[in-house]
Design an enzyme around this catalytic site. Structure first.
Site, mmCIF file in Angstrom:
data_model
loop_
_atom_site.group_PDB
_atom_site.id
_atom_site.type_symbol
_atom_site.label_atom_id
_atom_site.label_comp_id
_atom_site.label_asym_id
_atom_site.label_seq_id
_atom_site.Cartn_x
_atom_site.Cartn_y
_atom_site.Cartn_z
ATOM 1 N NE ARG A 125 -2.896 0.475 3.349
ATOM 2 C CZ ARG A 125 -2.168 0.453 4.488
ATOM 3 N NH1 ARG A 125 -1.273 1.407 4.726
ATOM 4 N NH2 ARG A 125 -2.353 -0.494 5.371
ATOM 5 C CE1 TYR B 57 -18.271 12.040 -14.314
ATOM 6 C CE2 TYR B 57 -16.880 11.898 -12.376
ATOM 7 C CZ TYR B 57 -17.803 11.327 -13.224
ATOM 8 O OH TYR B 57 -18.261 10.056 -12.985
ATOM 9 C CG ASP C 34 -10.031 16.949 -13.507
ATOM 10 O OD1 ASP C 34 -9.397 16.438 -14.451
ATOM 11 O OD2 ASP C 34 -10.986 16.384 -12.936
ATOM 12 C CE LYS D 46 -13.296 9.130 -17.772
ATOM 13 N NZ LYS D 46 -13.110 8.947 -16.357
#
Ligand code: P1T
Length: 387
Positions: free
Chosen positions: A50, A103, A176, A201
């Site tokens: 992690r 978004y 973003d 994306k």
């Protein structure tokens, strides 16, 4: 190294010494934990996957290099990356100024989770106008959150001007950069402090992985976000890290082709008698075309538009297409089409959607890298079916 070379080599240099096999592709390291010879001495720096994992670290190095940042971090999704920024940098009663066109999932996270449950005050403004941001700044303002171009209305904001204003008030600017990708826009170079991406994306580019990324150059910001990446644990898996590493190698060629097809589609739509409005920053008719030319090195593959039609006809149009799948998401090699008000932005209340000009019949296209003529013929045929 220039962009295309970094996109292929950074983080994935073959290891020809220390018993390395010289792999030209980064192995997928699957171990969740790392054995030690000595209790207080991790072997090769790795403790638990992690915290750090070699495959993810390779991707993180490459992500940083694409935005010319000092540090990169990979997360389980774009929204996990956004959440990590909020957890790392904000407290109850802080005030955030956000672009009102974002978004739908980002607005849902901000309004329903951070404002709703954690008393972080979010104020949405039309960030195309610097004065709206300036007027919104309060003593408790900490952060300005931007998308440019925005999802779905393709609005732009001036990253350099906003960053200068923000820094004169001690505020952090987050951009973003999902729609432009680092190939066409590098917000840190324009003054922003943090870049966030949905790697789902363009960065991955093949619609087969969900992920997110954060790039920063300021070491204090990096340490705070890196702490949360480990403490909260919304990390990208080794397999997804491999996929994104692989996808990025072709980012430059894909982005050029996305743009070439998008320009052709935007021009075709703009000329069609049943198309009312096309939103694409590469068109001279886009109200911020000159800002796009200044701030971006290309216009990307996203287009939204309005037909001279009601929602029923808009639905019929998208459902009549052969090569454009009706689906949420974007940035993959295949063309996708959707109605934001009914799909990706349905969680935003209608009144809020209307305020920003997002109509029920707005159509958004993620233009893929298929043959240009095939795409134009498909659109033409579907328009003929409806009208
Ligand atoms: O889906 P995820 O990887 O969590 O990324 C969220 C996200 C963040 N920022 C932007 C600009 C985005 O477009 C997205 C995700 N968007 C879609 C799924 C969509 O169809 O618009």
């Amino acid at each position: 190294m220039r962009f295309e070379t970094r996109a292929i080599h950074v983080g994935e240099e073959p290891n020809l010494k220390d018993g390395g096999y010289g792999d030209v592709a980064m192995p997928i390291h699957v171990a969740s934990t790392y054995a030690r010879k000595e209790v207080d001495q991790p072997t090769a720096g790795y403790e638990y996957a992690r915290t750090d994992n070699p495959t993810r670290n390779a991707l993180e190095k490459r992500l940083a290099s694409l935005e010319e940042a000092r540090f990169g971090m990979a997360f389980a999704s774009g929204l996990a990356a956004e959440t990590s920024i909020f957890l790392a940098l904000l407290r109850a009663n802080d005030h955030v100024i956000a672009f009102d066109d974002l978004y739908g999932g980002s607005r849902r996270l901000f309004s329903q989770v951070f404002a709703g449950n954690f008393q972080i005050h979010i104020q949405y403004v039309d960030a195309r106008h610097l004065s709206q941001i300036e007027n919104a700044i309060q003593p408790h303002t900490r952060m300005i959150w931007l998308e440019t171009p925005t999802n779905p209305l393709m609005k732009l904001c001036d990253i350099r001007a906003i960053s200068e204003l923000a820094h004169s008030h001690g505020l952090i600017v987050v951009v973003d950069n999902t729609f432009a990708s680092p190939y066409f826009q590098q917000p840190l170079k324009l003054g922003a402090d943090i870049v966030v991406h949905s790697t789902t994306k363009y960065l991955n580019g093949h619609s087969d992985s969900v992920g997110g990324a954060i790039m920063v150059s300021d070491e204090t910001l990096y340490r705070k976000i890196k702490f949360v990446q480990n403490a909260a644990g919304a990390i990208l898996s080794p397999f997804d890290s491999f996929l994104v590493l692989r996808g990025i190698k072709t980012l430059a060629v894909r982005m050029r082709r996305h743009e070439q097809n998008a320009l052709a589609v935007a021009r075709f739509l703009e000329k069609h008698p049943r198309v009312k409005q096309v939103y694409y920053p590469g068109l001279a008719s886009h109200p911020q075309h000159s800002l796009a030319c200044r701030q971006m090195s290309g216009f990307g593959g996203m287009i939204s538009f309005e037909l001279d039609a009601d929602v029923k006809q808009a639905k019929k149009f998208v459902e009549s297409l052969r090569y454009f799948a009706v689906a949420e998401s974007l940035g993959g090699v295949e063309s996708l089409i959707e109605l934001p008000a009914l799909m990706t932005h349905a969680s935003i209340p209608r009144k809020e959607r209307e305020k920003i000009g997002l109509s029920d019949a707005l159509i958004r296209i993620s233009v893929g890298i298929e043959n240009t003529e095939d795409l134009l013929e498909d659109l033409d045929a579907a328009l003929a079916t409806v009208f």
